[in-house]
Design an enzyme around this catalytic site. Sequence first.
Site, PDB file in Angstrom:
ATOM      1  N   LYS A 116     -72.591  -3.825  62.725  1.00  0.00           N
ATOM      2  CA  LYS A 116     -73.292  -3.111  61.657  1.00  0.00           C
ATOM      3  C   LYS A 116     -72.671  -3.422  60.300  1.00  0.00           C
ATOM      4  O   LYS A 116     -73.378  -3.571  59.295  1.00  0.00           O
ATOM      5  CB  LYS A 116     -73.275  -1.610  61.932  1.00  0.00           C
ATOM      6  CG  LYS A 116     -74.185  -1.154  63.071  1.00  0.00           C
ATOM      7  CD  LYS A 116     -74.162   0.357  63.189  1.00  0.00           C
ATOM      8  CE  LYS A 116     -75.189   0.843  64.219  1.00  0.00           C
ATOM      9  NZ  LYS A 116     -74.877   0.393  65.576  1.00  0.00           N
ATOM     10  N   GLU A 200     -71.279   6.131  56.363  1.00  0.00           N
ATOM     11  CA  GLU A 200     -72.408   6.147  55.447  1.00  0.00           C
ATOM     12  C   GLU A 200     -72.644   7.566  54.944  1.00  0.00           C
ATOM     13  O   GLU A 200     -72.342   8.541  55.647  1.00  0.00           O
ATOM     14  CB  GLU A 200     -73.688   5.658  56.137  1.00  0.00           C
ATOM     15  CG  GLU A 200     -73.688   4.192  56.480  1.00  0.00           C
ATOM     16  CD  GLU A 200     -74.979   3.772  57.166  1.00  0.00           C
ATOM     17  OE1 GLU A 200     -75.718   4.667  57.613  1.00  0.00           O
ATOM     18  OE2 GLU A 200     -75.236   2.559  57.247  1.00  0.00           O
ATOM     19  N   HIS A 235     -79.183  11.796  68.107  1.00  0.00           N
ATOM     20  CA  HIS A 235     -79.361  10.481  67.489  1.00  0.00           C
ATOM     21  C   HIS A 235     -80.123   9.526  68.402  1.00  0.00           C
ATOM     22  O   HIS A 235     -80.101   8.320  68.174  1.00  0.00           O
ATOM     23  CB  HIS A 235     -78.009   9.861  67.112  1.00  0.00           C
ATOM     24  CG  HIS A 235     -77.202  10.713  66.185  1.00  0.00           C
ATOM     25  ND1 HIS A 235     -77.575  10.969  64.884  1.00  0.00           N
ATOM     26  CD2 HIS A 235     -76.041  11.404  66.382  1.00  0.00           C
ATOM     27  CE1 HIS A 235     -76.683  11.753  64.321  1.00  0.00           C
ATOM     28  NE2 HIS A 235     -75.748  12.030  65.208  1.00  0.00           N
ATOM     29  N   ARG A 291     -83.316  -7.531  69.841  1.00  0.00           N
ATOM     30  CA  ARG A 291     -83.893  -7.426  71.186  1.00  0.00           C
ATOM     31  C   ARG A 291     -85.231  -6.709  71.090  1.00  0.00           C
ATOM     32  O   ARG A 291     -85.632  -6.270  70.008  1.00  0.00           O
ATOM     33  CB  ARG A 291     -82.957  -6.628  72.096  1.00  0.00           C
ATOM     34  CG  ARG A 291     -82.602  -5.250  71.511  1.00  0.00           C
ATOM     35  CD  ARG A 291     -81.825  -4.396  72.463  1.00  0.00           C
ATOM     36  NE  ARG A 291     -81.262  -3.219  71.841  1.00  0.00           N
ATOM     37  CZ  ARG A 291     -81.916  -2.098  71.577  1.00  0.00           C
ATOM     38  NH1 ARG A 291     -83.207  -2.014  71.862  1.00  0.00           N
ATOM     39  NH2 ARG A 291     -81.310  -1.061  71.032  1.00  0.00           N
TER      40      ARG A 291
END
Length: 665
Positions: A116, A200, A235, A291
């Site tokens: 990430k 973040e 999440h 994917r």
Amino acid sequence: MFDKILIANRGEIACRVAATCRWLGVKSVAVYSDADANAKHVAACDEAVHIGGASAADSYLRIERIIDAARATGAQAIHPGYGFLSENEDFAHACDEAGIVFIGPPVSAIAAMGSKAAAKALMHAAAVPLVPGYHGDDQDPALLQREADRIGYPVLLKASAGGGGKGMRVVERSGDFAAALASCKREAASSFGNDRVLIEKYLTRPRHVEVQVFADKHGGAVYLFDRDCSVQRRHQKVLEEAPAPGLAGEVRRAMGEAAVAAARAVDYVGAGTVEFIMTGADFYFMEMNTRLQVEHPVTEMVTGLDLVEWQLRVAGGEPLPLAQADLKVNGHALEARIYAESPARGFLPSTGTLKHLRMPEGVEFATGASVRIDSGVREGDTITPFYDPMIAKLIVHGATRADALATMQRALEACEIVGPQTNVEFLQRLVTSEPFATADLDTGLIERHHDALFAPRDKPLREALALACAALLRRERGAARGASPWDGLAHWRLNGGYTQSFVWRDLDGDALLSARFAHDGRAQTLASGAADAEPFAWWLGGGEREYGVTLGNSRVTGRVFIDGDVFHVFCLGAAFAFEWQDLLAHAADAEHGEGRLTAPMPGKVIAVLVKPGAVVEKGAPLIVMEAMKMEHTIGAPSAGKVTEVLYAVGDQVADGAQLLVLEAE
């Protein structure tokens, strides 16, 4: 086109890939673990190879065994599905080394987007908007704490190599950061073998919107429009839809073009998903999944395309079947993920045998149906603690969002599952809730409307109880008929009628219910609880396990699945579980002793945070378990003293097992 491919996955996605292979005339090879020897995906393929033990680490994550299986069976390519090794650059590299086509992007693209932090850096260089955060290599806890303080709370901790909600924590205050970081790193290391995290700014009430992209080996790249995946718990996505509702045309185009630009930046090939987080009309890059996504069926439903077929053709060297100008959206599609889990217990996964499984009328893995069912299990299969607890994906299509929503409501009402606990009733509440019906969507929808979504629900208890009584009467008489003609008169009385009293335990509400059935020789009545007796009649319906009853002025049909003395009733869009009580043997349920702490589900102990003799406050973390790839912390129900710890790190524990003894103050 390939002659034979190996599917390096299990469950629903393996069945999904195998279905397209059948349509294309491509032979398919399944791989399976000890736990999956009789699994549906094994039967769906032409061949199957055993690759190891029940845990994913001993089977589906063993690169060398999967490569050996492909070589042994002569498979020309490997489809990784999603999860497991689908975004593992070492696996893609091993395929290349073995001369086997990896049905996915190049190793370089997986590497670029697999981290990430690295992906954020690439997008920053490409001027794609990013959420404020820290994506650096320095993982010193003190530095991470300072960066979080600089960004401003709340912040979101995310496993850099992660996905699927694993290794993510929302931190509301600076004082909570250190503990959340330790937990996040521990889960990230366990799930991905990499404990690196990024930070973040946690945006309040954001939407999660993603774009499906496809690229070929000839420089072609397109986007297949957008999906909204905002409705999540832990999440992880629960409901998805395409297209994302309420977006202006120019925003859709800008997101689609940004997604294609991201794919081109890493020379992408195959199917991928670029995920954005949105506030208003502003969107920010989150990550790219290299994917096929779990929610790809909604894109297939609105485009009429088979994305797995596209994957096979592109991997085989063919150009993209369509150009951007040829792609169109038709109608609206919704997907609901049906899980074996307990929403009332914080969505903890549930395990057990699927004793009864009946889905709405639909077509498996079909892109053109109004109701589609993608499932990797069958009635009689067992949901184990080793893998994701998904039972099925229920996908519907309509001309408009309102049409699709109405179809989804009917389809969920037709689901019948007996065995592990499921989220079906919760999904029914969710799709009929005002915020979802009006597309007032954001990632905190479930938490924000928790009280309404979990409020007591009015259910047709009277009618369901009547159906249960009808099934019990039929069982008694049916058994009698099987013995001798005289046994058929078991309830006959000379010059009179008879009355039977039934006591039921409502397993959902944990309450005792009573019913009295009376037959005076001419008419039948049924009384529920203290209510007056009403005229009652019952009959067998036309379908399997189907019953009909009239009770007073009400007439209702339903289905009853009998499991021992538990009668599972499905009627009027609701499900019930009534346990018939033998009045002679009935006893009160055993009570747990004070201070008893038990495992909420089968799993492994990964951390013991206290020792015998420790004095703890209410809510203090005591033991951390891992199950279904998630961490679960067992806290103290009250202040007290730990007198005994019954399990050590690494121990496997059963559902309900006592973990330690706490002597309450």
